[in-house]
Design an enzyme around this catalytic site. Structure first.
Site, short mmCIF file in Angstrom:
data_model
loop_
_atom_site.label_atom_id
_atom_site.label_comp_id
_atom_site.label_asym_id
_atom_site.label_seq_id
_atom_site.Cartn_x
_atom_site.Cartn_y
_atom_site.Cartn_z
N PHE A 167 0.80 -1.22 0.00
CA PHE A 167 0.00 0.00 0.00
C PHE A 167 0.83 1.27 0.00
O PHE A 167 0.39 2.32 -0.47
CB PHE A 167 -0.94 0.01 1.22
CG PHE A 167 -0.24 0.31 2.52
CD1 PHE A 167 0.01 1.62 2.93
CD2 PHE A 167 0.19 -0.72 3.35
CE1 PHE A 167 0.66 1.90 4.13
CE2 PHE A 167 0.85 -0.45 4.55
CZ PHE A 167 1.08 0.86 4.93
N GLY A 248 6.31 -6.30 0.78
CA GLY A 248 5.44 -6.32 1.94
C GLY A 248 6.22 -6.62 3.21
O GLY A 248 7.44 -6.42 3.28
N SER A 249 5.53 -7.11 4.20
CA SER A 249 6.15 -7.37 5.50
C SER A 249 7.04 -8.60 5.43
O SER A 249 6.88 -9.48 4.57
CB SER A 249 5.07 -7.59 6.56
OG SER A 249 4.39 -8.81 6.34
N GLU A 270 11.06 -7.93 -1.44
CA GLU A 270 11.39 -6.61 -0.88
C GLU A 270 10.58 -6.44 0.40
O GLU A 270 9.42 -6.06 0.38
CB GLU A 270 11.05 -5.51 -1.89
CG GLU A 270 11.80 -5.61 -3.20
CD GLU A 270 13.28 -5.27 -3.07
OE1 GLU A 270 13.71 -4.88 -1.95
OE2 GLU A 270 14.01 -5.41 -4.06
N LEU A 271 11.24 -6.73 1.53
CA LEU A 271 10.52 -6.85 2.79
C LEU A 271 10.89 -5.70 3.74
O LEU A 271 11.21 -4.62 3.29
CB LEU A 271 10.80 -8.22 3.40
CG LEU A 271 10.62 -9.39 2.41
CD1 LEU A 271 10.96 -10.72 3.08
CD2 LEU A 271 9.24 -9.41 1.81
N GLY A 466 14.41 7.54 -0.12
CA GLY A 466 14.51 8.34 -1.34
C GLY A 466 15.53 7.82 -2.32
O GLY A 466 16.33 8.58 -2.87
#
Length: 517
Positions: A167, A248-249, A270-271, A466
């Site tokens: 999200f 996510g987590s 990608e956690l 960033g």
């Protein structure tokens, strides 16, 4: 706080062709009606209903997979530069809709409008990057040990690439994966977070014209907008999907990785991150302070690269602490579409409960809350999703510090020697992003050496959040080990093949083996 109409949301929704109820299944230019129940999207900015989405069911998902499978053989034969040309046009189309899409990202997710615009700019940037990459899907030529032989390696498309996005970046993470996958000759199936489905629908509506005008086959770019009620483990276990990129987590990522690995599929994971900045006595404190504040409160602490821990030398600890507490007390919290706002809401009330629980755990373990840690519930904050960013003095071994809290909770930790600081920095399960502030060459080089940061991203005199799209993005340890975006991350979306050509009339064997028949 102004209502959403006064910020032009209704006009943005019209520009993006978002209706009161939207279909959540797309195979490129064709929209299908899902068999699942409608799901409502409420803005964390003001709690108002944005729109509804007719969810895809498991059967709908399976139909889209079959469409993607049938499209792949045709798409992979399109020359890579021609695929890149389509991606270039997608980037141009995104430029036209940057403002309304950025506004929808801000309103549906809760990040401030400037960050929403920045996220769309990331999409544009990765399109530009992928266009160049489409002419550089290179392999290497090697010298053979055998006479009159040539060896080289090359890369071929994989097939369907599943993209499961989170999200906090409703559109950019899809673009990081999809644009590279498309130039590599793969087809894409996107399952966005059920909390931000409208952003995904808007993206597919934007790119539809490009797909239609270029006669891109249906099934090359696919959307399955649904929740875990209808589609969960099935995607990870699906042998039709050779690569799944999951953001996510760590908890869910470990489960996903296990399911993908069990079928020997490929995964880009990608956690979570537990990102730290080390501030040495040789740091520019003003510069460090600015980086810390943006890294910690930007996106209301809901970036995987958000700054969580500040490891500060004892000689500069007190002045930096005082400066940070002072700045935190002046940060404007409010509607993310208000141009004066610096901190918007958390994504939902569940995230607020997690934040408050973390505050209590800090206190229970012996930490001290220096500022923040409360919920704003007065006039203008009716959604119940606004919190005051917190700073806490802690020790790194606290259980709550070892775990990522996806909220604006910043930890201050003292150190005396650089080796101690690096040890503290690395002593967490996660390994995504890191930074050190110093003007001392010896300190900066040590941090970037094999003795320094154990993260996938290590910065000097800039913060943890960033990242630019030109570098490979991802981390180590519980962060999952995946890499997306720039550098040579494109290789993950292709299968590698080693080729040997014998251009003689003899058949010598490798390693000089004699085998005469």
């Amino acid at each position: 706080m102004k209502t959403h109409d006064q910020f032009g949301i209704q006009d943005a929704l019209r520009q993006l062709n978002i209706q009161a109820e939207n279909n959540g299944i797309c195979t490129g230019t064709q929209w299908l009606t899902g068999q699942g129940d409608p799901i409502s999207s409420y803005s964390p900015a003001d709690g108002q209903l944005v729109a509804q989405v007719k969810q895809a069911s498991l059967d709908d998902y399976r139909q889209v997979v079959e469409k993607a499978k049938s499209a792949f053989p045709e798409w992979r034969k399109v020359p890579a530069p021609a695929r890149g040309e389509i991606v270039r046009q997608i980037g141009l189309e995104l430029r036209k809709y940057k403002e309304p899409l950025g506004k929808l990202v801000s309103y549906e997710m809760g990040k401030i409008y400037q960050e929403g615009l920045g996220e769309v700019q990331e999409m544009i940037d990765i399109c530009d990057f992928a266009v160049g990459q489409s002419r550089q899907l290179y392999g290497f030529t090697m010298h053979s040990e055998r006479k009159a032989h040539r060896m080289y390696d090359q890369y071929h498309p994989l097939g369907i690439v599943g993209v499961v996005s989170a999200f906090n970046f409703p559109v950019a993470v899809w673009a990081w994966n999809a644009m590279l996958a498309l130039v590599c000759g793969d087809v894409v199936l996107w399952k966005p977070s059920s909390k931000v489905l409208l952003c995904a629908i808007a993206v597919h509506r934007i790119i539809a014209r490009v797909l239609k005008e270029n006669k891109v086959p249906e099934g090359v770019v696919n959307l399955v907008a649904t929740s875990s009620k209808y589609l969960g483990d099935e995607l990870f276990s699906d042998t039709n999907i050779p690569l799944v990129s999951f953001t996510g987590s760590t908890k869910v990522g470990k489960k996903a990785g296990g399911l993908i690995g069990a079928r020997l599929g490929k995964a880009i994971l990608e956690l979570g991150g537990n990102n730290a900045i080390i501030v040495t006595p040789n740091a520019d404190l003003e510069m460090a302070m600015r980086a810390i504040v943006f890294g910690a409160v930007g996106t209301c602490g809901q970036r995987c690269t958000s700054t969580r821990r500040i490891i500060v030398h004892e000689s500069v600890y007190q002045p930096l602490k005082e400066k940070l507490v002072s700045v935190y007390q002046s940060v404007k919290i409010g509607n993310p579409l208000d141009p004066t706002t610096l901190v918007g809401p958390l994504i939902d009330k569940g995230a607020v409960a997690t934040y408050l629980s973390a505050i209590e755990k800090v206190k229970a373990e012996g930490g001290t809350i220096l500022c923040g840690g409360t919920v704003l519930d007065g006039d203008g904050y009716q959604s119940g999703c606004y919190v005051v960013p917190a700073i806490a003095e802690v020790e790194n071994h606290y259980s709550i510090v070892q775990n990522e809290t996806f909220a604006p909770l910043l930890y201050l930790i003292r150190y005396t020697e650089l080796d101690e600081a690096i040890a503290i920095h690395n002593d967490v399960p996660q390994g995504l992003s890191s930074a050190l502030f110093s003007t001392n060459l010896l300190e900066t080089e040590k941090f970037l050496s094999c003795e320094g940061s154990d993260c996938g991203i290590a910065n000097i005199n800039i913060g943890t959040s960033g990242a630019e799209i030109g570098g490979a993005f991802g981390g180590e340890k519980d962060t999952g080990g995946g890499r997306e975006s720039g550098s040579d991350a494109w290789k993950a979306y292709m299968r590698r093949q080693t080729n040997t050509i014998n251009y003689s009339r003899e058949l010598p064997l490798a390693q000089g083996i004699e085998f005469n028949v």
